[in-house]
Design a protein around this motif. Structure first.
Motif, PDB file in Angstrom:
ATOM      1  N   PRO A 218      26.025  50.493 -26.656  1.00 27.75           N
ATOM      2  CA  PRO A 218      25.996  51.349 -25.468  1.00 27.75           C
ATOM      3  C   PRO A 218      26.900  50.786 -24.370  1.00 27.75           C
ATOM      4  O   PRO A 218      27.298  49.629 -24.409  1.00 27.75           O
ATOM      5  CB  PRO A 218      24.532  51.311 -25.044  1.00 27.75           C
ATOM      6  CG  PRO A 218      23.969  50.069 -25.631  1.00 27.75           C
ATOM      7  CD  PRO A 218      24.766  49.756 -26.857  1.00 27.75           C
TER       8      PRO A 218
ATOM      9  N   GLY B  59      23.410  61.667 -19.005  1.00 32.51           N
ATOM     10  CA  GLY B  59      23.775  60.912 -20.201  1.00 32.51           C
ATOM     11  C   GLY B  59      22.523  60.252 -20.769  1.00 32.51           C
ATOM     12  O   GLY B  59      21.459  60.272 -20.145  1.00 32.51           O
ATOM     13  N   GLN B  60      22.678  59.695 -21.966  1.00 29.37           N
ATOM     14  CA  GLN B  60      21.501  59.109 -22.626  1.00 29.37           C
ATOM     15  C   GLN B  60      21.298  57.664 -22.161  1.00 29.37           C
ATOM     16  O   GLN B  60      21.981  56.746 -22.628  1.00 29.37           O
ATOM     17  CB  GLN B  60      21.695  59.153 -24.148  1.00 29.37           C
ATOM     18  CG  GLN B  60      20.423  58.786 -24.897  1.00 29.37           C
ATOM     19  CD  GLN B  60      20.680  58.399 -26.331  1.00 29.37           C
ATOM     20  OE1 GLN B  60      21.685  58.796 -26.919  1.00 29.37           O
ATOM     21  NE2 GLN B  60      19.775  57.618 -26.908  1.00 29.37           N
ATOM     22  N   ALA B  61      20.379  57.483 -21.260  1.00 33.41           N
ATOM     23  CA  ALA B  61      20.101  56.140 -20.736  1.00 33.41           C
ATOM     24  C   ALA B  61      19.017  55.494 -21.589  1.00 33.41           C
ATOM     25  O   ALA B  61      17.942  56.057 -21.753  1.00 33.41           O
ATOM     26  CB  ALA B  61      19.645  56.226 -19.289  1.00 33.41           C
ATOM     27  N   CYS B  62      19.327  54.315 -22.160  1.00 28.72           N
ATOM     28  CA  CYS B  62      18.305  53.635 -22.953  1.00 28.72           C
ATOM     29  C   CYS B  62      17.672  52.493 -22.154  1.00 28.72           C
ATOM     30  O   CYS B  62      16.645  51.948 -22.566  1.00 28.72           O
ATOM     31  CB  CYS B  62      18.885  53.138 -24.273  1.00 28.72           C
ATOM     32  SG  CYS B  62      20.205  51.951 -24.108  1.00 28.72           S
TER      33      CYS B  62
ATOM     34  N   GLY C 126      17.530  61.595 -19.187  1.00 33.45           N
ATOM     35  CA  GLY C 126      18.747  62.021 -19.872  1.00 33.45           C
ATOM     36  C   GLY C 126      19.588  63.033 -19.123  1.00 33.45           C
ATOM     37  O   GLY C 126      20.483  63.654 -19.704  1.00 33.45           O
TER      38      GLY C 126
ATOM     39  N   THR D  28      16.411  58.584 -16.295  1.00 30.64           N
ATOM     40  CA  THR D  28      15.816  58.058 -17.519  1.00 30.64           C
ATOM     41  C   THR D  28      15.437  59.182 -18.486  1.00 30.64           C
ATOM     42  O   THR D  28      15.180  58.931 -19.656  1.00 30.64           O
ATOM     43  CB  THR D  28      14.571  57.202 -17.197  1.00 30.64           C
ATOM     44  OG1 THR D  28      13.651  58.008 -16.447  1.00 30.64           O
ATOM     45  CG2 THR D  28      14.932  55.980 -16.384  1.00 30.64           C
TER      46      THR D  28
ATOM     47  N   LEU E  80      27.320  58.122 -20.157  1.00 30.30           N
ATOM     48  CA  LEU E  80      26.772  58.117 -18.799  1.00 30.30           C
ATOM     49  C   LEU E  80      27.732  58.811 -17.830  1.00 30.30           C
ATOM     50  O   LEU E  80      28.931  58.522 -17.830  1.00 30.30           O
ATOM     51  CB  LEU E  80      26.521  56.679 -18.330  1.00 30.30           C
ATOM     52  CG  LEU E  80      25.517  55.876 -19.159  1.00 30.30           C
ATOM     53  CD1 LEU E  80      25.451  54.434 -18.668  1.00 30.30           C
ATOM     54  CD2 LEU E  80      24.133  56.520 -19.115  1.00 30.30           C
TER      55      LEU E  80
ATOM     56  N   GLY F 121      23.551  52.848 -21.624  1.00 35.94           N
ATOM     57  CA  GLY F 121      23.357  54.067 -22.414  1.00 35.94           C
ATOM     58  C   GLY F 121      24.660  54.608 -22.951  1.00 35.94           C
ATOM     59  O   GLY F 121      25.683  53.909 -22.979  1.00 35.94           O
ATOM     60  N   TRP F 122      24.605  55.866 -23.366  1.00 31.57           N
ATOM     61  CA  TRP F 122      25.786  56.514 -23.959  1.00 31.57           C
ATOM     62  C   TRP F 122      26.147  57.754 -23.139  1.00 31.57           C
ATOM     63  O   TRP F 122      25.256  58.500 -22.714  1.00 31.57           O
ATOM     64  CB  TRP F 122      25.496  56.929 -25.395  1.00 31.57           C
ATOM     65  CG  TRP F 122      25.344  55.765 -26.314  1.00 31.57           C
ATOM     66  CD1 TRP F 122      26.334  55.134 -27.013  1.00 31.57           C
ATOM     67  CD2 TRP F 122      24.131  55.082 -26.641  1.00 31.57           C
ATOM     68  NE1 TRP F 122      25.817  54.103 -27.752  1.00 31.57           N
ATOM     69  CE2 TRP F 122      24.467  54.048 -27.551  1.00 31.57           C
ATOM     70  CE3 TRP F 122      22.797  55.225 -26.258  1.00 31.57           C
ATOM     71  CZ2 TRP F 122      23.510  53.176 -28.075  1.00 31.57           C
ATOM     72  CZ3 TRP F 122      21.853  54.360 -26.771  1.00 31.57           C
ATOM     73  CH2 TRP F 122      22.208  53.350 -27.677  1.00 31.57           C
TER      74      TRP F 122
ATOM     75  N   GLU G  71      13.880  52.562 -22.881  1.00 35.84           N
ATOM     76  CA  GLU G  71      13.621  53.744 -23.722  1.00 35.84           C
ATOM     77  C   GLU G  71      12.701  53.350 -24.882  1.00 35.84           C
ATOM     78  O   GLU G  71      12.919  52.322 -25.531  1.00 35.84           O
ATOM     79  CB  GLU G  71      14.950  54.279 -24.279  1.00 35.84           C
ATOM     80  CG  GLU G  71      14.823  55.604 -24.967  1.00 35.84           C
ATOM     81  CD  GLU G  71      16.143  56.065 -25.557  1.00 35.84           C
ATOM     82  OE1 GLU G  71      16.954  55.203 -25.965  1.00 35.84           O
ATOM     83  OE2 GLU G  71      16.368  57.280 -25.617  1.00 35.84           O
TER      84      GLU G  71
ATOM     85  N   TRP H 226      19.630  71.340 -16.173  1.00 43.24           N
ATOM     86  CA  TRP H 226      18.821  70.322 -16.850  1.00 43.24           C
ATOM     87  C   TRP H 226      17.339  70.516 -16.528  1.00 43.24           C
ATOM     88  O   TRP H 226      16.477  70.459 -17.407  1.00 43.24           O
ATOM     89  CB  TRP H 226      19.293  68.928 -16.413  1.00 43.24           C
ATOM     90  CG  TRP H 226      18.656  67.810 -17.173  1.00 43.24           C
ATOM     91  CD1 TRP H 226      19.025  67.325 -18.383  1.00 43.24           C
ATOM     92  CD2 TRP H 226      17.505  67.058 -16.769  1.00 43.24           C
ATOM     93  NE1 TRP H 226      18.185  66.305 -18.758  1.00 43.24           N
ATOM     94  CE2 TRP H 226      17.250  66.116 -17.783  1.00 43.24           C
ATOM     95  CE3 TRP H 226      16.671  67.071 -15.646  1.00 43.24           C
ATOM     96  CZ2 TRP H 226      16.196  65.205 -17.714  1.00 43.24           C
ATOM     97  CZ3 TRP H 226      15.610  66.165 -15.576  1.00 43.24           C
ATOM     98  CH2 TRP H 226      15.391  65.253 -16.604  1.00 43.24           C
TER      99      TRP H 226
END
Lengths: 270, 256
Positions: free
Chosen positions: B132, B162-165, B159, B157, B218, B215-216, B185, A249
């Motif tokens: 989420p 995972g996608q943290a909003c 990503g 934050t 995670l 988020g999504w 976000e 990453w």
């Protein structure tokens, strides 16, 4: 004569291949490597074998030293506890993966290389672990170049390329010894230069592209090269080989795996 | 009569910020309820630390608190995005309903539910049917190595796990202070607020700290492991606390 100087490959075979192709296209006469062939990346053996097969003069980096000597950096070399843990994970993985003949080769690397008025080191002439940052105090920076007895000092280790000219200057030194009168000396240092080659395999300039430098010994012209490569391949290999996925990453974003310590001038007393 | 207000809206729209404006008023008895996350609620703890005069009500205390409200009481129910707006409990409260919504959101369940719309932060509203997930964990007793926490929060934050909003947390520092950290976000930067509570310099803090991530996809285990990797050992914590106990306030200000 056109020189190509590269550093900090860190087991990133894809990046090394891309840089070597670019060097070829730039028609460099000679390549130098400033060490850190291994550590963090998934292909330490392949990188060493390629550098060896091309007979590239190479000096020893801090990671190369640690693989030979055992972990040699104290915890203050890391900017955080998290970075230290990750550094140890990378060290253990590399230590297991490395072939005996590769370790022998790394052990044989010199600390310093020279060509005429040029000197090549990994960190600084004092230590592979010392960072010569572009913001380093001018006097200290000049001292490092003078210590190398060179006009141009090539280094790596910071993973961010730069060129720093140290203009002609008068240095004034006062020495006060107990029981003796103060002595005062002045001397003038001619133009000196520090050239940092950045990093081939683990850049920290906010993009994943590999960096190295070209130096023309006749014109003294420096060119910083930034070379795109298929970094996603390296990221996939990091994960496949069982290295921490966070390394992939960070690589994809041009964020070094373990950032340098805040006190970059600190050299451990080991 | 006590006045009850339920506040809902998407994650990060500014519900707690809106409520906080009213909680500053110390002239009336104020109550704050944030159901849905049990005792592990960063908002509950933050409101308790920030407004010590506000009665923070946990889910376990809710029934008793509602039956014995003072006449002048104001009760704020922060109704998270993940909770059902048609909940019989909420309907039975007979409260005023306020939705804090992003300016671009013109049609949603919140619009039909609310008595009043308040324009909040310009966050992305969740796409229909794709709410989420929430992951939260208490961190009580854990003290962080500050640069490790910084690195972790940047990765989290950004990503990496995972996608943290949305991320909010209360984190203890080696100098005894605790910080509230808030990320939404789409909004610039991350907000760090030092909590106005006494420094804890004697062993592991026995007060709430914790983190909530929305988020999504995670990667919960990886987040938990990275959090733990950034926490101080007993030995390191003792060294820090000894150091800070011996610093005088001027030195400390310079050191920080």
């Amino acid at each position: 004569m056109k020189l190509a100087v590269m550093s900090c490959i860190h087991g990133n075979y894809e990046a090394l291949n891309a840089v070597l192709s670019d060097i070829d296209a730039q028609r460099a006469d000679q390549i130098y490597c400033l060490g850190d062939l291994v550590g963090y990346g998934p292909y330490p053996n392949a990188v060493v074998e390629l550098v060896r097969s091309l007979d590239i003069p190479t000096c020893q980096g801090c990671w190369d030293e640690d693989i030979v000597e055992g972990l040699n950096a104290c915890d203050c070399s890391y900017p955080s506890q998290l970075a230290e843990k990750r550094g140890h994970l990378a060290h253990e993985w590399t230590n297991r993966a490395i072939h005996p003949e590769v370790r022998e080769y790394l052990a044989s690397l010199p600390m310093t290389l020279r060509q005429d008025n040029l000197c090549f080191v990994h960190g600084s002439p004092n230590s592979q672990h010392e960072y010569l940052l572009p913001t380093m105090d001018g006097f200290a920076a000049l001292e490092r170049v003078l210590a190398a007895e060179a006009d141009v000092l090539f280094c790596g280790h910071t993973h961010v390329p730069y060129v720093r000219d140290l203009e002609n200057g008068t240095l004034s030194v006062k020495v006060q010894q107990l029981g003796k009168s103060e002595t005062h000396r002045e001397f003038t240092a001619p133009l000196k230069r520090i050239i940092n080659a950045g990093s081939v395999g683990e850049p920290r300039h906010g993009r994943p592209n590999a960096t190295y430098v070209l130096y023309d010994t006749d014109s003294t012209q420096v060119t910083l090269r930034e070379v795109p490569y298929d970094y996603e391949k390296t990221c996939a290999a990091i994960i496949e080989q069982g290295l921490p996925p966070i390394f992939a990453w960070r690589l994809a974003r041009g964020m070094e795996f373990a950032e340098r310590a805040e006190d970059a001038g600190h050299v451990c007393e080991r | 009569m006590p006045h009850l207000i339920a506040i809902s809206g998407p994650s990060g729209s500014g519900k707690t910020t809106w409520i906080s404006e009213f909680l500053k008023d110390q002239s009336i008895p104020q109550f704050y309820v944030c159901p849905g996350l049990g005792e592990i609620s960063v908002d509950l703890a933050r409101i308790g630390y920030q407004f010590p005069w506000v009665q923070v009500v946990t889910e376990a205390q809710l029934k008793a608190a509602l039956t014995d409200l003072p006449e002048q009481a104001m009760v704020y129910f922060e109704w998270g995005f993940h909770l059902d707006l048609g909940s019989p409990f909420l309907a039975g409260l007979g409260c005023e309903r306020v939705a804090v919504l992003p300016p671009d959101l013109t049609e949603s369940d919140w619009h039909t539910w609310a008595d009043r719309i308040v324009v909040g932060n310009a966050v992305a509203a969740p796409a229909n049917g794709r709410l989420p997930e929430i992951w939260c964990t208490p961190l009580t007793g854990q003290v962080f190595d500050p640069p490790s926490l910084d690195a972790l929060l940047i990765e989290l934050t950004g990503g990496a796990y995972g996608q943290a909003c949305r991320m909010k947390g209360i984190f203890e520092m080696p100098n005894g202070c605790a910080f509230h950290v808030d990320f939404v976000e789409g909004l610039p930067g991350m907000e760090y607020t030092e909590l106005n509570i006494p420094p804890w310099l004697n062993g592991r803090p026995r007060r709430f700290s914790g983190i909530e991530v929305v988020g999504w996809g995670l990667e919960r285990e990886a987040i938990a492991q990275t959090l733990l990797d950034g926490c101080l050992s007993d030995v390191a914590l003792a060294q820090y606390q000894q150091h800070y106990q011996t610093l005088d306030p001027v030195e400390e200000a310079l050191f920080v």
